[in-house]
Write a protein that holds these residues in place. Structure first.
Motif, PDB file in Angstrom:
ATOM      1  N   LYS A 174       0.815  -1.222   0.000  1.00 51.23           N
ATOM      2  CA  LYS A 174       0.000   0.000   0.000  1.00 51.23           C
ATOM      3  C   LYS A 174       0.848   1.272   0.000  1.00 51.23           C
ATOM      4  O   LYS A 174       0.441   2.280  -0.561  1.00 51.23           O
ATOM      5  N   ILE A 175       1.969   1.228   0.697  1.00 52.33           N
ATOM      6  CA  ILE A 175       2.766   2.459   0.810  1.00 52.33           C
ATOM      7  C   ILE A 175       4.259   2.133   0.680  1.00 52.33           C
ATOM      8  O   ILE A 175       4.732   1.132   1.234  1.00 52.33           O
ATOM      9  N   LEU A 176       4.971   2.991  -0.055  1.00 54.08           N
ATOM     10  CA  LEU A 176       6.439   2.926  -0.080  1.00 54.08           C
ATOM     11  C   LEU A 176       6.943   4.198   0.605  1.00 54.08           C
ATOM     12  O   LEU A 176       6.540   5.305   0.219  1.00 54.08           O
ATOM     13  N   PHE A 177       7.769   4.033   1.612  1.00 51.86           N
ATOM     14  CA  PHE A 177       8.308   5.187   2.344  1.00 51.86           C
ATOM     15  C   PHE A 177       9.760   5.432   1.943  1.00 51.86           C
ATOM     16  O   PHE A 177      10.600   4.540   2.096  1.00 51.86           O
ATOM     17  N   VAL A 178      10.033   6.633   1.490  1.00 54.75           N
ATOM     18  CA  VAL A 178      11.410   7.015   1.144  1.00 54.75           C
ATOM     19  C   VAL A 178      11.796   8.184   2.039  1.00 54.75           C
ATOM     20  O   VAL A 178      11.096   9.197   2.068  1.00 54.75           O
ATOM     21  N   CYS A 179      12.877   8.033   2.771  1.00 49.64           N
ATOM     22  CA  CYS A 179      13.338   9.112   3.641  1.00 49.64           C
ATOM     23  C   CYS A 179      14.397   9.892   2.859  1.00 49.64           C
ATOM     24  O   CYS A 179      15.454   9.361   2.546  1.00 49.64           O
ATOM     25  N   ASN A 180      14.100  11.135   2.534  1.00 47.75           N
ATOM     26  CA  ASN A 180      14.941  11.904   1.611  1.00 47.75           C
ATOM     27  C   ASN A 180      15.119  13.332   2.131  1.00 47.75           C
ATOM     28  O   ASN A 180      14.171  14.117   2.044  1.00 47.75           O
ATOM     29  N   PRO A 181      16.309  13.707   2.619  1.00 48.33           N
ATOM     30  CA  PRO A 181      17.511  12.906   2.837  1.00 48.33           C
ATOM     31  C   PRO A 181      17.270  11.810   3.880  1.00 48.33           C
ATOM     32  O   PRO A 181      16.422  11.968   4.750  1.00 48.33           O
ATOM     33  N   ASN A 182      18.073  10.752   3.749  1.00 48.50           N
ATOM     34  CA  ASN A 182      17.894   9.642   4.691  1.00 48.50           C
ATOM     35  C   ASN A 182      18.527   9.954   6.041  1.00 48.50           C
ATOM     36  O   ASN A 182      19.677  10.373   6.112  1.00 48.50           O
ATOM     37  N   ASN A 183      17.748   9.750   7.086  1.00 49.99           N
ATOM     38  CA  ASN A 183      18.281   9.730   8.440  1.00 49.99           C
ATOM     39  C   ASN A 183      18.537   8.260   8.730  1.00 49.99           C
ATOM     40  O   ASN A 183      17.576   7.477   8.686  1.00 49.99           O
ATOM     41  N   PRO A 184      19.769   7.830   8.951  1.00 51.52           N
ATOM     42  CA  PRO A 184      20.937   8.577   9.410  1.00 51.52           C
ATOM     43  C   PRO A 184      22.064   8.760   8.388  1.00 51.52           C
ATOM     44  O   PRO A 184      23.108   9.276   8.780  1.00 51.52           O
TER      45      PRO A 184
ATOM     46  N   LEU B 234      13.743  10.074  -8.293  1.00 54.94           N
ATOM     47  CA  LEU B 234      12.382  10.001  -7.742  1.00 54.94           C
ATOM     48  C   LEU B 234      11.345   9.837  -8.856  1.00 54.94           C
ATOM     49  O   LEU B 234      10.422   9.017  -8.739  1.00 54.94           O
ATOM     50  N   ILE B 235      11.506  10.586  -9.947  1.00 51.50           N
ATOM     51  CA  ILE B 235      10.541  10.481 -11.054  1.00 51.50           C
ATOM     52  C   ILE B 235      10.541   9.056 -11.635  1.00 51.50           C
ATOM     53  O   ILE B 235       9.488   8.447 -11.826  1.00 51.50           O
ATOM     54  N   ASP B 236      11.726   8.514 -11.860  1.00 56.77           N
ATOM     55  CA  ASP B 236      11.808   7.133 -12.390  1.00 56.77           C
ATOM     56  C   ASP B 236      11.103   6.166 -11.444  1.00 56.77           C
ATOM     57  O   ASP B 236      10.361   5.278 -11.873  1.00 56.77           O
ATOM     58  N   PHE B 237      11.348   6.363 -10.166  1.00 56.72           N
ATOM     59  CA  PHE B 237      10.756   5.475  -9.157  1.00 56.72           C
ATOM     60  C   PHE B 237       9.231   5.585  -9.201  1.00 56.72           C
ATOM     61  O   PHE B 237       8.522   4.569  -9.201  1.00 56.72           O
ATOM     62  N   LEU B 238       8.726   6.810  -9.244  1.00 56.84           N
ATOM     63  CA  LEU B 238       7.269   7.010  -9.240  1.00 56.84           C
ATOM     64  C   LEU B 238       6.645   6.403 -10.502  1.00 56.84           C
ATOM     65  O   LEU B 238       5.562   5.808 -10.444  1.00 56.84           O
ATOM     66  N   GLU B 239       7.333   6.551 -11.613  1.00 57.13           N
ATOM     67  CA  GLU B 239       6.794   5.980 -12.855  1.00 57.13           C
ATOM     68  C   GLU B 239       6.685   4.469 -12.753  1.00 57.13           C
ATOM     69  O   GLU B 239       5.693   3.875 -13.138  1.00 57.13           O
ATOM     70  N   LYS B 240       7.718   3.863 -12.184  1.00 59.53           N
ATOM     71  CA  LYS B 240       7.727   2.392 -12.116  1.00 59.53           C
ATOM     72  C   LYS B 240       6.822   1.875 -10.995  1.00 59.53           C
ATOM     73  O   LYS B 240       6.260   0.788 -11.104  1.00 59.53           O
ATOM     74  N   ALA B 241       6.693   2.641  -9.918  1.00 62.85           N
ATOM     75  CA  ALA B 241       5.890   2.154  -8.780  1.00 62.85           C
ATOM     76  C   ALA B 241       4.410   2.091  -9.150  1.00 62.85           C
ATOM     77  O   ALA B 241       3.662   1.265  -8.620  1.00 62.85           O
ATOM     78  N   GLY B 242       3.972   2.953 -10.074  1.00 63.12           N
ATOM     79  CA  GLY B 242       2.564   2.929 -10.492  1.00 63.12           C
ATOM     80  C   GLY B 242       1.678   3.662  -9.506  1.00 63.12           C
ATOM     81  O   GLY B 242       2.086   3.962  -8.378  1.00 63.12           O
ATOM     82  N   GLU B 243       0.447   3.903  -9.939  1.00 61.53           N
ATOM     83  CA  GLU B 243      -0.467   4.726  -9.131  1.00 61.53           C
ATOM     84  C   GLU B 243      -1.306   3.910  -8.170  1.00 61.53           C
ATOM     85  O   GLU B 243      -2.143   4.456  -7.449  1.00 61.53           O
ATOM     86  N   GLU B 244      -1.102   2.599  -8.145  1.00 58.58           N
ATOM     87  CA  GLU B 244      -1.969   1.767  -7.299  1.00 58.58           C
ATOM     88  C   GLU B 244      -1.499   1.752  -5.853  1.00 58.58           C
ATOM     89  O   GLU B 244      -2.033   1.017  -5.030  1.00 58.58           O
TER      90      GLU B 244
END
Ligand SMILES: Cc1ncc(COP(=O)(O)O)c(C=O)c1O
Length: 370
Positions: free
Chosen positions: A158-168, A178-188
């Motif tokens: 249901k959810i992909l969490f990306v910490c950007n910038p990453n802690n730690p 990010l755009i490539d990732f969003l395109e491949k992850a799909g809207e579902e």
């Protein structure tokens, strides 16, 4: 009472988070007359001047009155700042609260979320005590691994969490990644980008996540007033998404959870942040360069990028190093809990404190190597 039949397994088996004890008790225990907090990535400059004035002028009579239940004025100011409608924001009692609201809104037991194995742990924790599987993808070269995350998606994700910038680790995804990732992850499924440290980022390739929402309506961003704006003690963070997504998440969030002083201070902080951000970035830059140099001279590996913190590899167990440094009035973050055993994370502060920290670290390393 039989608690066993009342409590779901995923709650019973969840290991509770133990916050550190109050400073006065720690100082007593470690026998130190002063304690520098280098453990929570707080901003030593304090809030921007306009926010500091609002806090100082807070009227006790106002404390008797409930706050705006939906942080009305603050959402209006955020809308103005980012050029979008105020109903695209949801303010929470720290961004930790909005993490919880998003997971409640989209997930039910049997679903899963995907994030990294070495990142801010609250996504994983909220999923864990809500009966939702957290799929943890190993970092790749200290950064979130986009393909690794995409490979773990299934129909229950249901959810992909990306910490950007990453802690730690301070690693960042650029706009293109990010755009490539969003395109491949799909809207579902929902993609959350947690930008708790975004105001520290100087890289011009950093994504403009709010602008990307026009193209990717499943994108949600988290931000906080705790870090750059130095309002951690008041607890105020928010998410932004499309109006439809925010409308859904609002259903699972508790109205009135953001106190009136937090709302007022955050509003003032937004109106007066340019000089504050510049001064904080300069302080962090100087501290980071200095501390990296100290660690290089000591032969200690460091990992850091964007953000007001630096990870340092210690030659001994991180908890032992923590105790040694505590005795010298320096409180760092042990990294075993972040799955980086043998590392500590140090918040970057003003030079006087960085120099004291460096002195303590040098002494301890020398005494360990003797
Ligand atoms: C990546 C990240 N997200 C969210 C938070 C939570 O911040 P808040 O104080 O707004 O709850 C933190 C705090 O350390 C953080 O590091």
């Amino acid at each position: 009472m039989n608690l066993d039949i009342l409590i779901p397994d995923y709650v019973r088996s969840f290991q509770v988070y133990t916050p550190s004890r109050p400073d006065h008790l720690l100082m007593q225990e470690y026998g130190t007359p002063l304690l520098h907090r280098l453990n929570n990535n707080e901003n030593p400059l304090g809030p921007p001047p306009a926010a500091a004035s609002v806090i100082a002028a807070f009227s006790p009579a106002r404390a008797a009155i409930y706050p705006s239940g939906d942080s009305y004025d603050l959402c209006a100011a955020l809308g103005e700042r980012f050029g979008i409608s105020p109903d695209r924001f949801l303010v929470g009692n720290g961004s930790c609260e909005v993490i919880s609201s998003v997971i409640k809104a989209f997930c039910q037991p049997g679903d899963n979320i995907i994030t990294a194995d070495k990142t801010f742990a609250v996504y994983e924790w909220v999923a864990g005590f809500s009966g939702i599987e957290a799929r943890l993808v190993p970092l790749l070269d200290y950064a979130f691994d986009p393909q690794g995350m995409l490979d773990r998606i299934d129909r229950k994700t249901k959810i992909l969490f990306v910490c950007n910038p990453n802690n730690p680790t301070g690693s960042c995804w650029t706009n293109q990644v990010l755009i490539d990732f969003l395109e491949k992850a799909g809207e579902e499924r929902i993609v959350v980008v947690d930008e708790a440290y975004r105001e520290y980022v100087e890289d011009p390739g950093f994504p403009d996540t709010i602008a990307l929402m026009d193209r990717f309506p499943n994108l949600v961003v988290f931000r906080t007033f705790s870090k750059m704006y130095a309002l951690a003690g008041l607890r105020c963070g928010y998410l932004a998404g499309t109006a439809e997504v925010v409308d859904m998440v609002r259903r699972t969030s508790v109205a009135y959870s953001v106190n009136v002083q937090a709302q007022q201070a955050a509003l003032a902080a937004l109106s007066d942040d340019a000089g504050h951000i510049a001064a904080t970035r300069a302080l962090v830059k100087e501290g980071k360069m200095f501390l990296r140099g100290v660690c290089n001279n000591l032969g200690l590996e460091t990992v850091g990028g964007e953000g007001n913190f630096l990870m340092i590899k210690t030659p001994i167990n991180d908890m032992l190093m923590y105790r040694r440094l505590m005795k010298r009035g320096m409180m760092v973050r042990t990294m075993t809990g972040f799955r980086f055993p043998g590392w500590i994370r140090v918040s970057l502060r003003e030079m006087a404190v960085m120099e004291s920290f460096a002195g303590a670290l040098e002494d301890e390393i020398r005494s360990i190597r003797k």
